[in-house]
Design a protein around this motif. Structure first.
Motif, PDB file in Angstrom:
ATOM      1  N   ALA A  44       2.245 -26.270  54.365  1.00  0.00           N
ATOM      2  CA  ALA A  44       2.665 -25.520  55.557  1.00  0.00           C
ATOM      3  C   ALA A  44       3.068 -26.473  56.675  1.00  0.00           C
ATOM      4  CB  ALA A  44       1.533 -24.607  56.019  1.00  0.00           C
ATOM      5  N   ALA A  45       4.283 -26.328  57.164  1.00  0.00           N
ATOM      6  CA  ALA A  45       4.737 -27.132  58.307  1.00  0.00           C
ATOM      7  C   ALA A  45       4.285 -26.523  59.623  1.00  0.00           C
ATOM      8  CB  ALA A  45       6.259 -27.244  58.284  1.00  0.00           C
ATOM      9  N   ILE A  46       4.143 -25.189  59.667  1.00  0.00           N
ATOM     10  CA  ILE A  46       3.721 -24.456  60.857  1.00  0.00           C
ATOM     11  C   ILE A  46       2.433 -23.719  60.542  1.00  0.00           C
ATOM     12  CG2 ILE A  46       4.325 -22.625  62.508  1.00  0.00           C
ATOM     13  CD1 ILE A  46       7.278 -23.168  61.855  1.00  0.00           C
ATOM     14  N   VAL A  47       1.477 -23.745  61.463  1.00  0.00           N
ATOM     15  CA  VAL A  47       0.278 -22.922  61.323  1.00  0.00           C
ATOM     16  C   VAL A  47       0.224 -21.974  62.517  1.00  0.00           C
ATOM     17  CG1 VAL A  47      -1.052 -24.442  59.833  1.00  0.00           C
ATOM     18  CG2 VAL A  47      -1.115 -24.830  62.288  1.00  0.00           C
ATOM     19  N   HIS A  48       0.253 -20.689  62.216  1.00  0.00           N
ATOM     20  CA  HIS A  48       0.283 -19.642  63.249  1.00  0.00           C
ATOM     21  C   HIS A  48      -1.152 -19.257  63.572  1.00  0.00           C
ATOM     22  CE1 HIS A  48       1.273 -16.142  65.524  1.00  0.00           C
ATOM     23  NE2 HIS A  48       0.784 -15.319  64.614  1.00  0.00           N
ATOM     24  N   ILE A  49      -1.492 -19.251  64.879  1.00  0.00           N
ATOM     25  CA  ILE A  49      -2.892 -19.214  65.290  1.00  0.00           C
ATOM     26  C   ILE A  49      -3.239 -17.983  66.136  1.00  0.00           C
ATOM     27  CG2 ILE A  49      -4.691 -20.440  66.574  1.00  0.00           C
ATOM     28  CD1 ILE A  49      -3.776 -21.824  63.978  1.00  0.00           C
ATOM     29  N   HIS A  50      -4.270 -17.262  65.699  1.00  0.00           N
ATOM     30  CA  HIS A  50      -5.050 -16.325  66.495  1.00  0.00           C
ATOM     31  C   HIS A  50      -6.463 -16.897  66.551  1.00  0.00           C
ATOM     32  CE1 HIS A  50      -2.354 -12.615  66.346  1.00  0.00           C
ATOM     33  NE2 HIS A  50      -1.777 -13.421  65.460  1.00  0.00           N
ATOM     34  N   VAL A  51      -7.299 -16.329  67.423  1.00  0.00           N
ATOM     35  CA  VAL A  51      -8.702 -16.744  67.461  1.00  0.00           C
ATOM     36  C   VAL A  51      -9.592 -15.507  67.399  1.00  0.00           C
ATOM     37  CG1 VAL A  51      -8.341 -18.929  68.660  1.00  0.00           C
ATOM     38  CG2 VAL A  51      -8.689 -16.830  69.999  1.00  0.00           C
ATOM     39  N   ARG A  52     -10.863 -15.759  67.051  1.00  0.00           N
ATOM     40  CA  ARG A  52     -11.834 -14.678  66.889  1.00  0.00           C
ATOM     41  C   ARG A  52     -13.135 -15.017  67.595  1.00  0.00           C
ATOM     42  NH1 ARG A  52     -10.702 -10.994  62.756  1.00  0.00           N
ATOM     43  NH2 ARG A  52      -8.783 -11.455  61.584  1.00  0.00           N
ATOM     44  N   GLU A  53     -13.859 -13.979  67.960  1.00  0.00           N
ATOM     45  CA  GLU A  53     -15.189 -14.154  68.527  1.00  0.00           C
ATOM     46  C   GLU A  53     -16.080 -14.782  67.469  1.00  0.00           C
ATOM     47  OE1 GLU A  53     -16.997 -11.079  71.394  1.00  0.00           O
ATOM     48  OE2 GLU A  53     -17.941 -10.691  69.455  1.00  0.00           O
ATOM     49  N   PRO A  54     -16.597 -15.987  67.678  1.00  0.00           N
ATOM     50  CA  PRO A  54     -17.301 -16.701  66.602  1.00  0.00           C
ATOM     51  C   PRO A  54     -18.506 -15.955  66.035  1.00  0.00           C
ATOM     52  CG  PRO A  54     -16.770 -18.205  68.390  1.00  0.00           C
ATOM     53  CD  PRO A  54     -16.450 -16.829  68.891  1.00  0.00           C
ATOM     54  N   GLN A  55     -19.225 -15.208  66.870  1.00  0.00           N
ATOM     55  CA  GLN A  55     -20.446 -14.549  66.411  1.00  0.00           C
ATOM     56  C   GLN A  55     -20.169 -13.325  65.534  1.00  0.00           C
ATOM     57  OE1 GLN A  55     -19.718 -15.195  69.621  1.00  0.00           O
ATOM     58  NE2 GLN A  55     -21.051 -16.960  69.999  1.00  0.00           N
ATOM     59  N   THR A  56     -19.071 -12.625  65.794  1.00  0.00           N
ATOM     60  CA  THR A  56     -18.817 -11.361  65.105  1.00  0.00           C
ATOM     61  C   THR A  56     -17.557 -11.373  64.248  1.00  0.00           C
ATOM     62  OG1 THR A  56     -17.499 -10.468  66.933  1.00  0.00           O
ATOM     63  CG2 THR A  56     -19.900 -10.119  67.010  1.00  0.00           C
ATOM     64  N   GLY A  57     -16.584 -12.217  64.603  1.00  0.00           N
ATOM     65  CA  GLY A  57     -15.296 -12.189  63.935  1.00  0.00           C
ATOM     66  C   GLY A  57     -14.300 -11.238  64.553  1.00  0.00           C
ATOM     67  N   LYS A  58     -14.674 -10.602  65.690  1.00  0.00           N
ATOM     68  CA  LYS A  58     -13.732  -9.696  66.346  1.00  0.00           C
ATOM     69  C   LYS A  58     -12.515 -10.471  66.858  1.00  0.00           C
ATOM     70  CE  LYS A  58     -17.080  -6.283  68.055  1.00  0.00           C
ATOM     71  NZ  LYS A  58     -17.683  -5.673  69.268  1.00  0.00           N
ATOM     72  N   PRO A  59     -11.314  -9.934  66.659  1.00  0.00           N
ATOM     73  CA  PRO A  59     -10.132 -10.565  67.261  1.00  0.00           C
ATOM     74  C   PRO A  59     -10.276 -10.608  68.774  1.00  0.00           C
ATOM     75  CG  PRO A  59      -9.491  -8.960  65.597  1.00  0.00           C
ATOM     76  CD  PRO A  59     -10.960  -8.768  65.832  1.00  0.00           C
ATOM     77  N   ILE A  60      -9.877 -11.717  69.368  1.00  0.00           N
ATOM     78  CA  ILE A  60     -10.045 -11.932  70.801  1.00  0.00           C
ATOM     79  C   ILE A  60      -8.907 -12.844  71.271  1.00  0.00           C
ATOM     80  CG2 ILE A  60     -11.515 -13.978  70.576  1.00  0.00           C
ATOM     81  CD1 ILE A  60     -13.260 -12.863  72.835  1.00  0.00           C
ATOM     82  N   ALA A  61      -8.644 -12.843  72.568  1.00  0.00           N
ATOM     83  CA  ALA A  61      -7.591 -13.715  73.110  1.00  0.00           C
ATOM     84  C   ALA A  61      -8.214 -14.631  74.156  1.00  0.00           C
ATOM     85  CB  ALA A  61      -6.457 -12.891  73.696  1.00  0.00           C
ATOM     86  N   ASP A  62      -9.209 -15.398  73.745  1.00  0.00           N
ATOM     87  CA  ASP A  62      -9.969 -16.260  74.643  1.00  0.00           C
ATOM     88  C   ASP A  62      -9.272 -17.618  74.776  1.00  0.00           C
ATOM     89  OD1 ASP A  62     -12.867 -16.733  75.920  1.00  0.00           O
ATOM     90  OD2 ASP A  62     -12.270 -18.528  74.817  1.00  0.00           O
TER      91      ASP A  62
END
Length: 304
Positions: A44-62
């Motif tokens: 992979a030349a590009i890695v597309h990134i979202h992040v998650r709440e580490p404790q639960t795995g909920k999607p978050i935009a922190d």
């Protein structure tokens, strides 16, 4: 005769899935970085990134989590780390764009229109937490908002940050939205467009629709006006569209954000497994895999 280069983008974790759907979905910053590095090492030349709440795995935009993940990837490999500007429910466009304005990545995603975004059809597995089931079901009433006012403002913020947009196009009408932005001189040519097909509420992950979307884009912007990539949501659409993109001169996106299966009967054990399968198609269809810096050159980004 030299072979035409192709780059692959890997969507590492996403924001519209839940960890209970697959043990392979990375959750913590460390897991997301590790998965991105493995995907890069596999091709992979590009890695597309979202992040998650580490404790639960909920999607978050922190923003702090984005900074941690982007820094971690940058320390360990030369992949193009491409964060999302999709944000979360109820966020203003300035809040959504903070990852662009404060991190100033070389590239980030830019969504080209509003649409229904339904993931309530996902199977409820016994290992899912209550919040995961509620999260999936809540999308029966979810509209992914990207108004013209939003897109005007986002265009300005991307330019101020010197970040190249990857225009996410989920349906053919989004191409006409993009044409409107271009008429307002808010688009820099040549641009890069990602055809994201297979979301419930938008266009289907079919070869016919990808061909139609590409043909429409060529009619609007000219064949030399843009580079493009295809992302199929679900299986087998992810690999059918990857193969079609290879044949039509485009680029590919795979990853656990979009698809959890590597074959009909086998769940993907990692992002790297999905990358490996897609990259195996490249020489079979007479294309040459592009490194991260070769992808930068194709996209008009500064070389590392």
């Amino acid at each position: 005769m030299s072979l035409e280069p192709v780059f692959l983008s890997c969507a590492i974790t996403g924001g519209m899935s839940v960890p209970g759907q697959s043990d392979a979905i990375p959750v913590t910053p460390e897991e997301i970085v590790e998965s991105a590095v493995e995907a890069h090492e596999t091709g992979a030349a590009i890695v597309h990134i979202h992040v998650r709440e580490p404790q639960t795995g909920k999607p978050i935009a922190d923003l702090g989590l984005f900074k941690e993940v982007l820094a971690g990837i940058g320390e360990r490999c030369d992949a193009i780390a491409q964060p999302t500007s999709g944000g979360g429910v109820g966020m203003t466009i300035e809040e959504r764009a903070r990852v662009v304005t404060e991190c100033r990545p070389e590239m980030a995603t830019f969504n080209c229109g509003s649409f229904n975004f339904g993931i309530f059809g996902a199977r409820h597995r016994p290992e899912m937490a209550d919040w995961e089931i509620k999260y999936l079901e809540s999308t029966r009433d979810y509209v992914f908002r990207n108004t013209f006012r939003d897109m005007y403002r986002l265009s300005e913020l991307f330019r101020e940050a010197n970040t190249k947009p990857e225009y996410e196009v989920y349906d053919v009408g989004h191409l006409y939205n993009l044409q409107h932005l271009a008429e307002q001189e808010l688009v820099d040519f040549p641009f890069h467009v990602q055809f994201v097909l297979g979301v419930l509420g938008a266009n289907s992950a079919s070869i016919e629709q990808l061909v139609h979307m590409r043909r429409t884009a060529i009619g609007l912007f000219g064949e030399d006006g843009f580079t493009w990539s295809a992302a199929g949501v679900g299986y087998p659409g992810q690999f059918h569209l990857a193969a079609t993109a290879l044949m039509l001169g485009g680029h590919m996106r795979v990853g656990l954000e979009d698809n959890l299966r590597v074959t009909t009967s086998e769940r993907a054990r990692s992002n790297a497994a999905l990358v490996e399968k897609a990259m195996a198609l490249v020489p079979l269809l007479d294309r040459a895999s592009a490194s991260a810096d070769e992808a930068r050159e194709l996209l008009g980004l500064a070389l590392t």
